[in-house]
Design a protein around this motif. Sequence first.
Motif, PDB file in Angstrom:
ATOM      1  N   PHE A 438       1.320  16.133   0.001  1.00 45.20           N
ATOM      2  CA  PHE A 438       2.045  15.201  -0.866  1.00 45.20           C
ATOM      3  C   PHE A 438       1.110  14.264  -1.604  1.00 45.20           C
ATOM      4  CE2 PHE A 438       3.815  10.864  -1.143  1.00 45.20           C
ATOM      5  CZ  PHE A 438       4.814  11.086  -2.073  1.00 45.20           C
ATOM      6  N   GLY A 439       0.069  13.785  -0.954  1.00 45.62           N
ATOM      7  CA  GLY A 439      -0.812  12.787  -1.536  1.00 45.62           C
ATOM      8  C   GLY A 439      -0.703  11.475  -0.787  1.00 45.62           C
ATOM      9  N   TYR A 440      -0.882  10.378  -1.502  1.00 43.73           N
ATOM     10  CA  TYR A 440      -0.947   9.052  -0.896  1.00 43.73           C
ATOM     11  C   TYR A 440       0.028   8.128  -1.607  1.00 43.73           C
ATOM     12  CZ  TYR A 440      -2.972   4.482   0.371  1.00 43.73           C
ATOM     13  OH  TYR A 440      -3.176   3.193   0.809  1.00 43.73           O
ATOM     14  N   PHE A 441       0.794   7.357  -0.824  1.00 41.37           N
ATOM     15  CA  PHE A 441       1.711   6.378  -1.402  1.00 41.37           C
ATOM     16  C   PHE A 441       1.551   5.055  -0.681  1.00 41.37           C
ATOM     17  CE2 PHE A 441       5.793   4.113  -1.516  1.00 41.37           C
ATOM     18  CZ  PHE A 441       5.941   3.996  -2.897  1.00 41.37           C
ATOM     19  N   TYR A 442       1.377   3.986  -1.457  1.00 35.36           N
ATOM     20  CA  TYR A 442       1.205   2.628  -0.934  1.00 35.36           C
ATOM     21  C   TYR A 442       2.180   1.703  -1.649  1.00 35.36           C
ATOM     22  CZ  TYR A 442      -0.783  -2.089  -0.664  1.00 35.36           C
ATOM     23  OH  TYR A 442      -0.957  -3.437  -0.498  1.00 35.36           O
ATOM     24  N   SER A 443       2.776   0.782  -0.897  1.00 37.76           N
ATOM     25  CA  SER A 443       3.698  -0.178  -1.486  1.00 37.76           C
ATOM     26  C   SER A 443       3.535  -1.524  -0.796  1.00 37.76           C
ATOM     27  CB  SER A 443       5.146   0.316  -1.364  1.00 37.76           C
ATOM     28  OG  SER A 443       6.032  -0.550  -2.048  1.00 37.76           O
ATOM     29  N   ARG A 444       3.697  -2.596  -1.570  1.00 34.31           N
ATOM     30  CA  ARG A 444       3.530  -3.950  -1.038  1.00 34.31           C
ATOM     31  C   ARG A 444       4.482  -4.903  -1.741  1.00 34.31           C
ATOM     32  NH1 ARG A 444       0.686  -8.258  -3.187  1.00 34.31           N
ATOM     33  NH2 ARG A 444       0.343  -9.952  -1.702  1.00 34.31           N
ATOM     34  N   ALA A 445       4.993  -5.873  -0.978  1.00 36.15           N
ATOM     35  CA  ALA A 445       5.801  -6.963  -1.523  1.00 36.15           C
ATOM     36  C   ALA A 445       5.356  -8.256  -0.859  1.00 36.15           C
ATOM     37  CB  ALA A 445       7.286  -6.722  -1.271  1.00 36.15           C
ATOM     38  N   GLY A 446       5.157  -9.283  -1.668  1.00 33.96           N
ATOM     39  CA  GLY A 446       4.710 -10.558  -1.137  1.00 33.96           C
ATOM     40  C   GLY A 446       5.354 -11.719  -1.867  1.00 33.96           C
ATOM     41  N   TYR A 447       5.628 -12.796  -1.126  1.00 36.80           N
ATOM     42  CA  TYR A 447       6.207 -13.999  -1.735  1.00 36.80           C
ATOM     43  C   TYR A 447       5.577 -15.215  -1.085  1.00 36.80           C
ATOM     44  CZ  TYR A 447       9.447 -17.681  -3.053  1.00 36.80           C
ATOM     45  OH  TYR A 447       9.977 -18.847  -3.539  1.00 36.80           O
ATOM     46  N   GLY A 448       5.298 -16.229  -1.900  1.00 38.13           N
ATOM     47  CA  GLY A 448       4.763 -17.474  -1.393  1.00 38.13           C
ATOM     48  C   GLY A 448       5.177 -18.630  -2.281  1.00 38.13           C
ATOM     49  N   SER A 449       5.405 -19.813  -1.675  1.00 34.54           N
ATOM     50  CA  SER A 449       5.827 -20.971  -2.462  1.00 34.54           C
ATOM     51  C   SER A 449       5.567 -22.249  -1.680  1.00 34.54           C
ATOM     52  CB  SER A 449       7.313 -20.870  -2.811  1.00 34.54           C
ATOM     53  OG  SER A 449       7.740 -22.014  -3.530  1.00 34.54           O
ATOM     54  N   PHE A 450       5.232 -23.323  -2.413  1.00 34.84           N
ATOM     55  CA  PHE A 450       5.193 -24.654  -1.834  1.00 34.84           C
ATOM     56  C   PHE A 450       6.610 -25.238  -1.833  1.00 34.84           C
ATOM     57  CE2 PHE A 450       0.669 -24.389  -2.885  1.00 34.84           C
ATOM     58  CZ  PHE A 450       0.105 -24.981  -1.766  1.00 34.84           C
ATOM     59  N   ILE A 451       6.850 -26.122  -0.887  1.00 31.19           N
ATOM     60  CA  ILE A 451       8.157 -26.776  -0.777  1.00 31.19           C
ATOM     61  C   ILE A 451       7.919 -28.282  -0.708  1.00 31.19           C
ATOM     62  CG2 ILE A 451      10.316 -26.908   0.521  1.00 31.19           C
ATOM     63  CD1 ILE A 451       9.421 -24.253   1.898  1.00 31.19           C
ATOM     64  N   ARG A 452       8.408 -29.009  -1.741  1.00 35.07           N
ATOM     65  CA  ARG A 452       8.293 -30.476  -1.765  1.00 35.07           C
ATOM     66  C   ARG A 452       9.692 -31.066  -1.753  1.00 35.07           C
ATOM     67  NH1 ARG A 452       5.885 -34.167  -6.436  1.00 35.07           N
ATOM     68  NH2 ARG A 452       5.502 -32.120  -7.393  1.00 35.07           N
ATOM     69  N   SER A 465       2.797  -0.876  -6.172  1.00 30.42           N
ATOM     70  CA  SER A 465       2.872   0.475  -5.621  1.00 30.42           C
ATOM     71  C   SER A 465       1.756   1.318  -6.224  1.00 30.42           C
ATOM     72  CB  SER A 465       4.226   1.129  -5.916  1.00 30.42           C
ATOM     73  OG  SER A 465       5.257   0.501  -5.188  1.00 30.42           O
ATOM     74  N   LEU A 466       1.164   2.165  -5.396  1.00 25.41           N
ATOM     75  CA  LEU A 466       0.114   3.078  -5.840  1.00 25.41           C
ATOM     76  C   LEU A 466       0.413   4.462  -5.290  1.00 25.41           C
ATOM     77  CD1 LEU A 466      -2.698   3.837  -7.024  1.00 25.41           C
ATOM     78  CD2 LEU A 466      -3.678   3.100  -4.836  1.00 25.41           C
ATOM     79  N   TYR A 467       0.322   5.463  -6.158  1.00 27.90           N
ATOM     80  CA  TYR A 467       0.496   6.848  -5.722  1.00 27.90           C
ATOM     81  C   TYR A 467      -0.589   7.694  -6.355  1.00 27.90           C
ATOM     82  CZ  TYR A 467       2.225  11.632  -5.476  1.00 27.90           C
ATOM     83  OH  TYR A 467       2.327  12.984  -5.261  1.00 27.90           O
ATOM     84  N   PHE A 468      -1.246   8.520  -5.549  1.00 27.79           N
ATOM     85  CA  PHE A 468      -2.101   9.550  -6.130  1.00 27.79           C
ATOM     86  C   PHE A 468      -1.732  10.893  -5.517  1.00 27.79           C
ATOM     87  CE2 PHE A 468      -5.035   7.845  -2.802  1.00 27.79           C
ATOM     88  CZ  PHE A 468      -5.189   8.986  -2.043  1.00 27.79           C
ATOM     89  N   THR A 469      -1.838  11.916  -6.329  1.00 22.15           N
ATOM     90  CA  THR A 469      -1.400  13.250  -5.937  1.00 22.15           C
ATOM     91  C   THR A 469      -2.433  13.905  -5.030  1.00 22.15           C
ATOM     92  OG1 THR A 469      -2.469  14.327  -7.817  1.00 22.15           O
ATOM     93  CG2 THR A 469      -0.236  13.473  -8.158  1.00 22.15           C
ATOM     94  N   ARG A 470      -2.065  15.028  -4.504  1.00 18.90           N
ATOM     95  CA  ARG A 470      -3.038  15.841  -3.783  1.00 18.90           C
ATOM     96  C   ARG A 470      -4.063  16.362  -4.788  1.00 18.90           C
ATOM     97  NH1 ARG A 470      -2.377  21.395  -4.347  1.00 18.90           N
ATOM     98  NH2 ARG A 470      -0.460  22.084  -5.356  1.00 18.90           N
ATOM     99  N   LEU A 471      -5.147  16.909  -4.294  1.00 22.20           N
ATOM    100  CA  LEU A 471      -6.206  17.426  -5.151  1.00 22.20           C
ATOM    101  C   LEU A 471      -5.860  18.845  -5.587  1.00 22.20           C
ATOM    102  CD1 LEU A 471      -9.041  16.673  -6.258  1.00 22.20           C
ATOM    103  CD2 LEU A 471      -9.992  17.908  -4.301  1.00 22.20           C
ATOM    104  N   TYR A 472      -5.729  19.027  -6.897  1.00 19.05           N
ATOM    105  CA  TYR A 472      -5.472  20.362  -7.451  1.00 19.05           C
ATOM    106  C   TYR A 472      -6.819  21.004  -7.781  1.00 19.05           C
ATOM    107  CZ  TYR A 472      -0.749  18.529  -8.024  1.00 19.05           C
ATOM    108  OH  TYR A 472       0.481  17.974  -7.804  1.00 19.05           O
ATOM    109  N   GLU A 473      -7.024  22.236  -7.328  1.00 26.05           N
ATOM    110  CA  GLU A 473      -8.316  22.896  -7.484  1.00 26.05           C
ATOM    111  C   GLU A 473      -8.154  24.241  -8.174  1.00 26.05           C
ATOM    112  OE1 GLU A 473     -11.200  22.372  -4.142  1.00 26.05           O
ATOM    113  OE2 GLU A 473      -9.379  21.888  -3.018  1.00 26.05           O
ATOM    114  N   ASN A 474      -9.085  24.515  -9.068  1.00 27.93           N
ATOM    115  CA  ASN A 474      -9.184  25.810  -9.731  1.00 27.93           C
ATOM    116  C   ASN A 474     -10.668  26.142  -9.839  1.00 27.93           C
ATOM    117  OD1 ASN A 474      -8.991  28.122 -11.214  1.00 27.93           O
ATOM    118  ND2 ASN A 474      -7.901  27.214 -12.943  1.00 27.93           N
ATOM    119  N   GLY A 475     -11.151  26.920  -8.881  1.00 25.11           N
ATOM    120  CA  GLY A 475     -12.588  27.175  -8.826  1.00 25.11           C
ATOM    121  C   GLY A 475     -13.324  25.889  -8.486  1.00 25.11           C
TER     122      GLY A 475
END
Length: 629
Positions: A438-452, A465-475
């Motif tokens: 399948f390849g590689y799949f990465y996902s991230r969610a982040g939240y930050g805030s000051f409270i006054r 999110s990051l996705y890269f495929t498997r390696l396709y080879e021809n020779g």
Amino acid sequence: MAFPHLTFFRHVPICLLGMLLLSGMAFAQEVPTRQDTLATPIDSTKQKFDERVMSNLREISHRKTIMGKLLKAILVFDRREEELIGLDAELIQREYERHNYKIVRNVNIMTLDALGYSINDTTRIPQSFLEKAGNSLHIKTRRHLVRNKLLFRSMQPLEPLALVESERLLRQTDYLLDARIIVDERTTTQDSVDVLVITKDIFSLGGSGSYTPSSGAGRIALRELNFLGLGHQVRGSYRFNMNAPRPWEATGGYTVENIGNTYVRADLTYINENFYKEKSAFVRRDFFATNTRYAGAAGASQIDELLLLPPVPEDTVQRFADLGYHRQDFWLGRSFKFKSYNLGFEPRGRLITALRFINTNYYTKPTENFQDNMLVMGSVGYSVRRYYKDRYLYGFGRTEDIPAGTLISAAYGYERGDLFDRRYFGLDVSFARYNKDFGYFYSRAGYGSFIRGSSWEQGMLELESLYFTRLYENGNWKLRHFILGRSTIGINRNPEELLSINNEEGLRGFRSGLLRGNRRVVLNYEANLYTPFSLFGFRLATVAFADVAWLSYGNKSSPFRNTPYRGFGAGIRFRNEYLSFSTIQILVGYYPKIPQNEDFSNFRIYESSRPYYDFADFRFTQPGIAEFR
């Protein structure tokens, strides 16, 4: 049209390659001939394209002509693909699990020079004059440095993951190209093992330079990643004959990596640029391995920068304000592993807690939004880290470790300021999965805030999110696709806190001094075609990319209401795994939409040596304020 600087150190091989291609010639790595074909004449009509080209060039190189001597000097005809050892994309920890808790009798360390040697075939030795000459200028890594990286010792039980984690840490060392840790199965008994550690250096001394004849501006950079084979790193650069506000810039850095065998690192940094100045000193220890118990850092810095002010429609030049401050920073973290009743199995999950103290004193404030403060933060997290092996991701065939796993962390802090006090809350969740089909799949969610009081301010939501495929080879041709999506949404940010879509932050090759906002969405696509061609040891790949970015300004504005900025392009990438400046990339970009009030061409040719994508390791780091950039 903007043209790249004339880079002497980097562009000579590219110029020679261009001359050869214009002459109707190309060259490729040799494919080893199968033993069962030695007795049969080769039918040239059935040979692959790169095999035919290499055969013709080999024949030309034997001629006593200028071109023959040139080809014989610069081309490598006997270069072979490294044998694939352990690269079956299986989980790394399963390689040596049958040896868990055996006593390590002997640890033998073999360090190989940078040029002409093979980590998988230790009988291979340098053949050419260039390889021998290069090695004579290089001091090999001292064996005690390699030993200090190991997580196991002689005459002690072999802990789970110690072998594979040690091999991964060696591979991630800046001055080592690759590493192998091998258990000698011939001498292995039911209760003890002998271990062989093999490392291969890169040529750690490197430099680059550029010069623009029209303006007389230029840049010189030098770096040594393994000074005297001791692992010390020295970097420096100098720019001259620049335009306003000042004609020169200088940077320098010194790093002592892994002091003793403690994995403590010391960094000294000096930056004196037109828009940013820094003097800092830090000692730090990360959660470098899965089973690391303690991590932390201590340091101080002085920073002066010109802060870009929010743009107005009539702006034709950038407007800046001065910002300067001193900062002291300390943190300490502790990792706890869960109990396991299965002998020989090491649980991958870790519970981690950390505490951080930051003291900031401003001596130059652009607005009242900046106040002297002391910030105390605590965090708790859960981390699961796994690693896989593969090739042709960011390197050209060397072994690469792919991180996968899960990281969940929550942070809470209290800021005591000279004008007002406030709290901080942050939450971050990320995960990645890898499969050889399948390849590689990465996902991230982040939240930050000051409270006054009851109001939330300086908040930020990040999605990636990051996705890269498997390696396709021809020779000998290999293809991989990358897709990256990112969004940064500012919530009640201060007016002087701005985002851009320049280069790594949005569209590669794009640069605008006036285009800023506080809400950004970016999509990036890239295709990498790894070719069998090589020149002076530099492997060649072609790159094609398409980038789209949306940007808006205002707390309630949607980026998608505006027409996106786009960038399309292609280029070539050279990489020599054995050198400290390993990657050279020349790209041509086209940008249909141009910002107003700026002298910006639709086309741009530029050089880059930085990778556009990178892995996010699931290593727990110091608690801190989410960076809005």
